[in-house]
Design a protein around this motif. Structure first.
Motif, short mmCIF file in Angstrom:
data_model
loop_
_atom_site.label_atom_id
_atom_site.label_comp_id
_atom_site.label_asym_id
_atom_site.label_seq_id
_atom_site.Cartn_x
_atom_site.Cartn_y
_atom_site.Cartn_z
N LEU A 138 2.47 9.46 8.10
CA LEU A 138 3.67 10.22 7.80
C LEU A 138 3.84 10.37 6.28
O LEU A 138 4.14 11.46 5.79
CB LEU A 138 4.90 9.55 8.41
CG LEU A 138 6.24 10.21 8.15
CD1 LEU A 138 6.28 11.62 8.73
CD2 LEU A 138 7.36 9.36 8.75
N ALA A 139 3.62 9.28 5.55
CA ALA A 139 3.73 9.33 4.09
C ALA A 139 2.72 10.30 3.49
O ALA A 139 3.05 11.08 2.59
CB ALA A 139 3.54 7.93 3.50
N VAL A 140 1.50 10.29 3.99
CA VAL A 140 0.47 11.22 3.51
C VAL A 140 0.89 12.66 3.79
O VAL A 140 0.77 13.55 2.93
CB VAL A 140 -0.90 10.91 4.14
CG1 VAL A 140 -1.90 12.01 3.89
CG2 VAL A 140 -1.43 9.58 3.62
N THR A 141 1.41 12.91 4.98
CA THR A 141 1.85 14.26 5.35
C THR A 141 2.95 14.74 4.40
O THR A 141 2.94 15.87 3.94
CB THR A 141 2.35 14.27 6.80
OG1 THR A 141 1.28 13.88 7.66
CG2 THR A 141 2.84 15.65 7.21
N ILE A 142 3.90 13.85 4.11
CA ILE A 142 4.99 14.21 3.20
C ILE A 142 4.44 14.48 1.80
O ILE A 142 4.82 15.46 1.15
CB ILE A 142 6.06 13.11 3.19
CG1 ILE A 142 6.77 13.06 4.54
CG2 ILE A 142 7.07 13.35 2.05
CD1 ILE A 142 7.65 11.84 4.73
N GLU A 143 3.55 13.62 1.33
CA GLU A 143 2.96 13.80 -0.01
C GLU A 143 2.22 15.12 -0.12
O GLU A 143 2.24 15.77 -1.17
CB GLU A 143 2.00 12.67 -0.34
CG GLU A 143 2.68 11.40 -0.74
CD GLU A 143 1.70 10.31 -1.10
OE1 GLU A 143 2.13 9.37 -1.77
OE2 GLU A 143 0.52 10.39 -0.71
N GLN A 144 1.57 15.53 0.94
CA GLN A 144 0.82 16.77 0.93
C GLN A 144 1.72 17.99 1.05
O GLN A 144 1.25 19.12 0.94
CB GLN A 144 -0.22 16.79 2.05
CG GLN A 144 -1.31 15.76 1.83
CD GLN A 144 -2.24 15.66 3.03
OE1 GLN A 144 -1.99 16.18 4.10
NE2 GLN A 144 -3.34 14.96 2.84
N GLY A 145 3.01 17.76 1.28
CA GLY A 145 3.96 18.85 1.33
C GLY A 145 3.85 19.72 2.57
O GLY A 145 4.24 20.88 2.55
N GLU A 146 3.32 19.15 3.64
CA GLU A 146 3.17 19.93 4.86
C GLU A 146 4.53 20.24 5.46
O GLU A 146 5.43 19.40 5.46
CB GLU A 146 2.31 19.20 5.88
CG GLU A 146 0.86 19.08 5.42
CD GLU A 146 -0.02 18.41 6.47
OE1 GLU A 146 0.37 18.37 7.65
OE2 GLU A 146 -1.08 17.95 6.08
N LYS A 147 4.70 21.45 5.97
CA LYS A 147 5.96 21.88 6.56
C LYS A 147 6.17 21.26 7.94
O LYS A 147 7.28 21.00 8.34
CB LYS A 147 6.00 23.40 6.69
CG LYS A 147 5.81 24.10 5.38
CD LYS A 147 7.11 24.33 4.70
CE LYS A 147 6.90 25.20 3.50
NZ LYS A 147 7.66 24.81 2.38
#
Length: 78
Positions: free
Chosen positions: A63-72
């Motif tokens: 989840l943290a990686v997804t947020i860092e990558q700015g995924e919608k």
């Protein structure tokens, strides 16, 4: 269950959660940070119940990686 059905269920759940979050925020029940914390902890609890503590930690890391990558799209599979 087909992938399309899973996608529809996730979309429906995400919409209902956003509706709940917006109601809590508008009603000054909880600030956004506390709503987000409650939702993340709910997700972590579901992950821990299904995959144990290590699985929950992996879910949180993903989840943290997804947020860092700015995924919608953050409402992925648990």
């Amino acid at each position: 269950m087909t992938e399309q059905t899973r996608t529809e269920i996730r979309a429906h759940l995400a919409a209902r959660l956003m509706e709940t979050a917006n109601g809590l925020r508008r009603g000054d029940v909880l600030p956004e940070s506390e709503i987000a914390t409650a939702f993340v902890m709910t997700g972590a609890t579901v992950a821990a119940c299904n995959k144990g503590p290590v699985g929950a930690a992996e879910w949180l890391r993903d989840l943290a990686v997804t947020i860092e990558q700015g995924e919608k799209r953050l409402n992925g599979q648990v």
